[in-house]
Design a protein around this motif. Sequence first.
Motif, mmCIF file in Angstrom:
data_model
loop_
_atom_site.group_PDB
_atom_site.id
_atom_site.type_symbol
_atom_site.label_atom_id
_atom_site.label_comp_id
_atom_site.label_asym_id
_atom_site.label_seq_id
_atom_site.Cartn_x
_atom_site.Cartn_y
_atom_site.Cartn_z
ATOM 1 N N ASN A 1 0.688 -1.195 -0.074
ATOM 2 C CA ASN A 1 -0.166 0.128 0.134
ATOM 3 C C ASN A 1 0.854 1.379 0.081
ATOM 4 O OD1 ASN A 1 -2.537 -1.441 0.292
ATOM 5 N ND2 ASN A 1 -1.881 -1.847 2.366
ATOM 6 N N VAL A 2 0.164 2.319 -0.179
ATOM 7 C CA VAL A 2 1.040 3.808 0.037
ATOM 8 C C VAL A 2 1.050 4.177 1.335
ATOM 9 C CG1 VAL A 2 1.042 6.064 -0.867
ATOM 10 C CG2 VAL A 2 0.247 4.410 -2.457
ATOM 11 N N GLU A 3 1.932 4.562 1.912
ATOM 12 C CA GLU A 3 2.053 4.712 3.362
ATOM 13 C C GLU A 3 2.670 6.234 3.474
ATOM 14 O OE1 GLU A 3 2.568 0.031 4.904
ATOM 15 O OE2 GLU A 3 4.212 1.364 5.196
ATOM 16 N N GLN A 4 2.221 6.890 4.491
ATOM 17 C CA GLN A 4 2.915 8.367 4.814
ATOM 18 C C GLN A 4 3.355 8.203 6.307
ATOM 19 O OE1 GLN A 4 -0.334 10.440 2.102
ATOM 20 N NE2 GLN A 4 1.436 11.847 2.572
ATOM 21 N N SER A 5 4.270 9.034 6.493
ATOM 22 C CA SER A 5 4.683 9.233 7.758
ATOM 23 C C SER A 5 5.293 10.551 7.862
ATOM 24 C CB SER A 5 5.596 7.988 8.239
ATOM 25 O OG SER A 5 6.812 8.085 7.558
ATOM 26 N N PRO A 6 5.389 11.260 9.155
ATOM 27 C CA PRO A 6 4.407 10.892 10.315
ATOM 28 C C PRO A 6 3.112 11.034 9.763
ATOM 29 C CG PRO A 6 5.260 12.895 10.645
ATOM 30 C CD PRO A 6 5.848 12.336 9.300
ATOM 31 N N CYS B 1 6.819 9.302 1.817
ATOM 32 C CA CYS B 1 5.679 8.612 1.227
ATOM 33 C C CYS B 1 6.174 7.334 0.439
ATOM 34 C CB CYS B 1 5.154 9.339 -0.103
ATOM 35 S SG CYS B 1 3.640 8.383 -1.040
ATOM 36 N N SER B 2 5.903 6.196 1.070
ATOM 37 C CA SER B 2 6.336 4.731 0.547
ATOM 38 C C SER B 2 5.271 4.338 -0.363
ATOM 39 C CB SER B 2 6.765 3.936 1.801
ATOM 40 O OG SER B 2 7.686 4.462 2.626
ATOM 41 N N GLY C 1 -3.637 5.200 -15.239
ATOM 42 C CA GLY C 1 -3.759 4.483 -14.237
ATOM 43 C C GLY C 1 -4.409 5.137 -12.923
ATOM 44 N N LYS C 2 -5.047 4.393 -12.360
ATOM 45 C CA LYS C 2 -5.440 4.908 -11.029
ATOM 46 C C LYS C 2 -4.581 5.214 -10.015
ATOM 47 C CE LYS C 2 -6.552 0.487 -8.434
ATOM 48 N NZ LYS C 2 -7.552 -0.113 -7.853
ATOM 49 N N LEU C 3 -5.037 6.332 -9.024
ATOM 50 C CA LEU C 3 -4.273 6.576 -8.141
ATOM 51 C C LEU C 3 -4.360 5.867 -6.889
ATOM 52 C CD1 LEU C 3 -4.272 10.725 -8.337
ATOM 53 C CD2 LEU C 3 -2.865 9.004 -9.307
ATOM 54 N N THR C 4 -3.536 5.495 -6.053
ATOM 55 C CA THR C 4 -3.597 4.967 -4.675
ATOM 56 C C THR C 4 -3.222 5.816 -3.712
ATOM 57 O OG1 THR C 4 -3.534 2.715 -5.669
ATOM 58 C CG2 THR C 4 -3.210 2.943 -3.348
ATOM 59 N N PHE C 5 -3.997 6.248 -2.687
ATOM 60 C CA PHE C 5 -3.531 7.317 -1.855
ATOM 61 C C PHE C 5 -3.050 6.636 -0.397
ATOM 62 C CE2 PHE C 5 -4.686 11.623 -3.654
ATOM 63 C CZ PHE C 5 -5.379 11.329 -4.645
ATOM 64 N N GLY C 6 -2.129 7.637 0.128
ATOM 65 C CA GLY C 6 -1.918 7.379 1.406
ATOM 66 C C GLY C 6 -2.775 8.049 2.410
ATOM 67 N N GLN C 7 -2.712 7.851 3.593
ATOM 68 C CA GLN C 7 -3.566 8.292 4.657
ATOM 69 C C GLN C 7 -3.194 10.020 4.634
ATOM 70 O OE1 GLN C 7 -3.234 5.546 7.848
ATOM 71 N NE2 GLN C 7 -5.300 5.602 7.744
ATOM 72 N N GLY C 8 -2.101 10.468 4.396
ATOM 73 C CA GLY C 8 -1.776 11.821 4.372
ATOM 74 C C GLY C 8 -0.977 12.282 5.759
#
Lengths: 117, 113
Positions: free
Chosen positions: B3-8, B23-24, B99-106
């Motif tokens: 998945n797309v992961e954002q930190s912090p 953003c990973s 292609g579709k966008l897969t978002f992180g949580q922000g």
Amino acid sequence: GAVVSQHPSWVICKSGTSVKIECRSLDFQATTMFWYRQFPKQSLMLMATSNEGSKATYEQGVEKDKFLINHASLTLSTLTVTSAHPEDSSFYICSASNPRQGAYEQYFGPGTRLTVT
Amino acid sequence: ILNVEQSPQSLHVQEGDSTNFTCSFPSSNFYALHWYRWETAKSPEALFVMTLNGDEKKKGRISATLNTKEGYSYLYIKGSQPEDSATYLCASQGGTSYGKLTFGQGTILTVHP
């Protein structure tokens, strides 16, 4: 440029009724529009992709008969939540793009907060 | 990474501080990485679209880098201002320009005066 409007910005409806949300590209032609949903503390989740003049493509787990999408013109797409239930309460947001021009940016509307009572 | 992961998830800084977030994303079938800035009650605003490994883009005090081989992107804000307070979203686009966008949580950034 690249402005997308969305109407209404918020709506409250009773369980069992239908609600229509409009998404308009104001200054460009959007061959493709996307509808997303966001639950609290979660990321934007793509519901469906619509191309002008074609049937929408729904993501897995999204009921096409419940979330009716129409993209009849290059500037307007609508999402109708049919027979709404409280679990449909969420934030719905659209985006628009024109990938035929090689542009892969998606331009977003401000979103619609739906509350079903 | 699937998945797309954002930190912090959130960040509080003082005015004038520089900050960065991560953003990973999945490195396979990658097409583009999008960064958006989202203020409350407004539309998400596109900041950058990056496609090439090693890409670096800059817009005023904000810059971003991209590593497609290891699947991460950094967003930097130099000399944060209160008006930079917003949620910063990244999205990975797979496959093609369609292609579709897969978002992180922000990442929610709050800059205190």
